[in-house]
Design an enzyme around this catalytic site. Sequence first.
Site, PDB file in Angstrom:
ATOM      1  N   LYS A   1     -22.805  35.599 -36.083  1.00  0.00           N
ATOM      2  CA  LYS A   1     -24.257  35.391 -35.608  1.00  0.00           C
ATOM      3  C   LYS A   1     -24.251  34.107 -34.693  1.00  0.00           C
ATOM      4  CE  LYS A   1     -28.413  35.908 -34.834  1.00  0.00           C
ATOM      5  NZ  LYS A   1     -29.708  35.147 -36.010  1.00  0.00           N
TER       6      LYS A   1
ATOM      7  N   CYS B   1     -33.695  31.054 -32.521  1.00  0.00           N
ATOM      8  CA  CYS B   1     -32.143  31.431 -32.138  1.00  0.00           C
ATOM      9  C   CYS B   1     -30.939  30.693 -30.964  1.00  0.00           C
ATOM     10  CB  CYS B   1     -32.151  32.554 -32.452  1.00  0.00           C
ATOM     11  SG  CYS B   1     -32.619  33.352 -34.115  1.00  0.00           S
TER      12      CYS B   1
END
Length: 441
Positions: free
Chosen positions: A213, A267
């Site tokens: 991720k 993110c």
Amino acid sequence: MDGTIGVVGLGYIGLPLALCLCEKGYRVVGVDIDEDKVNELCRGRTTVSETLNGETLESILQRHLSSGRFIPTTHISVAAWEGRAYIVTVGVPVTKEGTLNEAPLLIAMEQLGKVLKPSDLVLVRSTVVPGMMEDKIIPRLREASQMTPGVDFHVAYAAERVAEGRALHEFQTLDVVLAGLTPQCAAKAADLLSHLTAGTIHVTDLRTAQLTKVIENVQRDVNIALAHQIKEIAEHHGVDVYELIRLANTHPRVRLLEPGIGVGGYCIPSAYAYLAASLPAGRTLPLLKLARGINETAPARTVERLAKQLIAVGKSLDECTIAILGLGMKDGSNDVRHSPALACAEHLLQRGAVVRAFDPTVPMQFPFQVSTLESCLYGADGVIVAAWQQAFEEFDLARALRMCRQPAVIVDLKHRLRRSLASDPSQREGELAWASRGVDR
């Protein structure tokens, strides 16, 4: 599908995830420590902006509240009364200085550990520092539960990969990278996720899953930084950077991204900090650090571009009023965390400009924010198109722009405003000075 699932964390990721599970037939107990947020959710209200098949997230929320499928609470013990699975979406915030705050996630793990029952499943979907699952999260669960992870209860990791604004759709369609503490843990989590997503579930080990991720995010950060550097080259040569990128992308092995006013959200700006924190002291990531620096300074370069264009039309930034359209961290989002639009506002204020900003999707919370498009644009000397909202299409933009103090300078790097005005014959040539598309003219 029957059963009760606890979703821990009801933010821009957790709330859409909880409602997706409700859509799949689960009863969901949503847990968040923010009492005000939970009270609003219990009333059927939320500021999270999403749609699924034409229905707003708020409408879906109200529907599942009425049916009893969704229960918001501040008490994690409520989820333990009948639930046997918990999905955790509590994040690890990164400050402007690059320091990590792991406390919210670790506190959530401790509270969850205290209510765990034998054979329960804990599935962490937060983006974490690689190694945090093994070094901190699983030990915290072990200590709080007084049980053995992987033996008495199941632990798995599968970071979310969705884009805010499309989460309701992407939770049900994207592939998932999954890891379990044991093969049995992975199988338990894979069974749950198979009822949520039509995408493929890729099973790997814990460390690889955590890294995947973060690497996905840092890849975007580096590619966007490259786009910003290409933009500077294009400006020097007096060419249209977007035409340059379009032509380069006609090569089958080239996939350049487009530059904008900066990189926002939760993110991508955090990825470098997560990776750096996972390495021993003294180890550096110079390419990733450089990319982060380029993207962090993009809002300042946007303001400087505006200032130069204002000078070209006989105006000085410190004597001007600047309108900002859109405050979300990206197009179509009302999430303002790490928003480059807010960074632009800060730089403008520091340089003496008067700032007004309008975003119909963002609740009023900033001193420079105004509630109407007209009050934002009236008397403005310059306009920065920061984050394009679909709601802008409903306004008479040509009429509103004529309320600016002419000639007004427009920074519209991706031509979102200009495209919207293209079919309007009432917008007279010469009224606006477009500082966009990477070309100073």
